[in-house]
Design an enzyme around this catalytic site. Structure first.
Site, short mmCIF file in Angstrom:
data_model
loop_
_atom_site.label_atom_id
_atom_site.label_comp_id
_atom_site.label_asym_id
_atom_site.label_seq_id
_atom_site.Cartn_x
_atom_site.Cartn_y
_atom_site.Cartn_z
N GLU A 64 0.83 -1.20 0.00
CA GLU A 64 0.00 0.00 0.00
C GLU A 64 0.86 1.25 0.00
O GLU A 64 1.98 1.25 0.52
CB GLU A 64 -0.92 0.02 1.23
CG GLU A 64 -2.00 -1.04 1.18
CD GLU A 64 -2.89 -1.07 2.41
OE1 GLU A 64 -4.09 -1.30 2.26
OE2 GLU A 64 -2.37 -0.88 3.54
N CYS A 90 1.78 -1.90 15.80
CA CYS A 90 1.73 -1.57 14.37
C CYS A 90 1.17 -2.74 13.57
O CYS A 90 1.68 -3.86 13.66
CB CYS A 90 3.14 -1.23 13.88
SG CYS A 90 3.28 -0.98 12.10
N CYS A 101 -0.52 6.20 10.15
CA CYS A 101 0.70 5.60 10.65
C CYS A 101 0.40 4.34 11.46
O CYS A 101 -0.41 4.36 12.38
CB CYS A 101 1.43 6.62 11.52
SG CYS A 101 3.00 6.04 12.15
#
Length: 367
Positions: free
Chosen positions: A107, A134, A360
């Protein structure tokens, strides 16, 4: 907090065939002459790809058809195909899911601001750094991306801005290596990609090195190596906490290189380049948002980097299955105040794309 192992060496599989963007200007001329063509054809191909932002051989009408097909077959193999675009922020943020030639998914995120247009690029499919907050890190590492696969994300974004895909036509101005992957774990291809992105057309895309940011969780030898490359790109260090005890779990690479070593390498990079270092800090409720950690962060950065540091506080973005969330705004404000009080510049980053899992820590490339 994490059960995944650290992976520094990506599986050796899946890289696409040689592409024009993998090669330097001199290597392109050599490749063209090896195919029995005149060297100037390399400049023509480069002008189309880097200058006119097209990989469509049909548009290359200044090259004879038979020559064009032979060169395109050998030097412009298909790299990335759009699976889908998803937009938010009134159309100013667009996440693209790409499929590579081997089916690998990655992505990138294109963000339009009033004063700039930024592309967040991926350098690996997945990530081997295993950070537990994450989504990319928790998905593991599939493979490195080739130099050309990185550059092609940028070329297509530049074409999209030129063609007005995000509103009024504009110009891609900033590149951040903050998408999927640990850029410095794919070191040579990322450095080569920086040259293709920044070299003037037709050798590259002509984006200023000073508008490019390369992020890392703290691969100390690679930071020192990058300091010797003669680049002027900005270094961003994903620190996330100033104390080794917590960082060993939040950023597992800290078990290899401690906070003081990471900040020492960052200082070496800043001294060599004259560029201020960005310190990335995802603020997590009741995990790393304590006042004493803000004070310690400020003291450490003042000691190691002085005025050459800027802290980007990032409100934690939610990821599926995560038990953590962002700190309350009053806690966030107090954290920023305390870091600033230590004489270190600190601001909160504008979060884009959260509702489309484009912010993020959210990139997971789910098909």
């Amino acid at each position: 907090m994490t059960s995944l192992p650290l992976v520094f060496d990506a599986p050796r599989r899946g890289l696409p065939p040689r592409h024009l963007a993998d090669l330097s200007a001199e290597q392109r001329r050599e490749a063209v002459t090896e195919l029995g063509e005149k060297a100037f054809r390399a400049n023509q191909l480069s002008t189309h790809y880097f200058g006119r932002l097209t990989a469509d051989r049909a548009a290359m009408t200044d090259i004879p058809a038979a020559t064009r097909d032979r060169l395109a077959d050998e030097l412009l193999p298909p790299l990335l195909t759009v699976v889908r675009h998803v937009t938010c922020d009134d159309g100013s943020t667009r996440k693209t899911l790409w499929k590579a030639h081997d089916g690998t998914l990655v992505e990138s995120v294109l963000m339009r601001y009033p004063d700039r247009v930024t592309l967040c690029v991926s350098s690996q499919a997945g990530c081997g750094m295993a950070c537990p907050f994450c989504a990319t890190g928790q998905g593991g590492l599939q493979r490195n991306l080739s130099t050309a696969e990185i550059v092609d994300q940028v070329r297509t974004a530049a074409a999209a801005m030129r063609d007005g895909d995000l509103g009024e036509p504009g110009r891609l101005s900033n590149i951040v290596f903050m998408g999927m992957g640990e850029p410095l774990a794919n070191y040579r291809r990322v450095i080569d990609a920086v040259h293709r992105i920044c070299d003037p057309a037709p050798d590259g895309l002509g984006i200023s090195q000073r508008s490019v940011t390369v992020s890392t969780v703290g691969l100390v030898p690679a930071i020192h190596k990058m300091a010797e490359e003669g680049l002027s790109v900005r270094l961003a260090v994903s620190l996330h906490t100033p104390d080794d005890e917590l960082r060993d779990t939040l950023v597992p690479v800290n078990t290899r290189w401690k906070v003081s070593e990471v900040l020492g390498a960052a200082r070496a990079y800043a001294d060599k380049t004259g560029r201020r270092v960005s310190i990335e800090y995802a603020l997590i409720r009741d995990i790393n948002d304590h006042p004493w950690r803000a004070d310690l962060l400020g003291k450490l950065l003042r000691k190691h980097l002085g005025p050459l540091a800027h802290v980007n506080v990032i409100p934690l973005n939610p990821t599926p299955g995560s038990k953590w969330d962002a700190s309350p705004k009053p806690v966030e404000r107090e954290f920023v105040r305390r870091v600033n009080a230590q004489g270190v510049s600190c601001t909160v980053r504008d979060t884009r794309g959260q509702e489309i899992a484009a912010a993020c820590g959210q990139l997971a490339a789910e098909g």
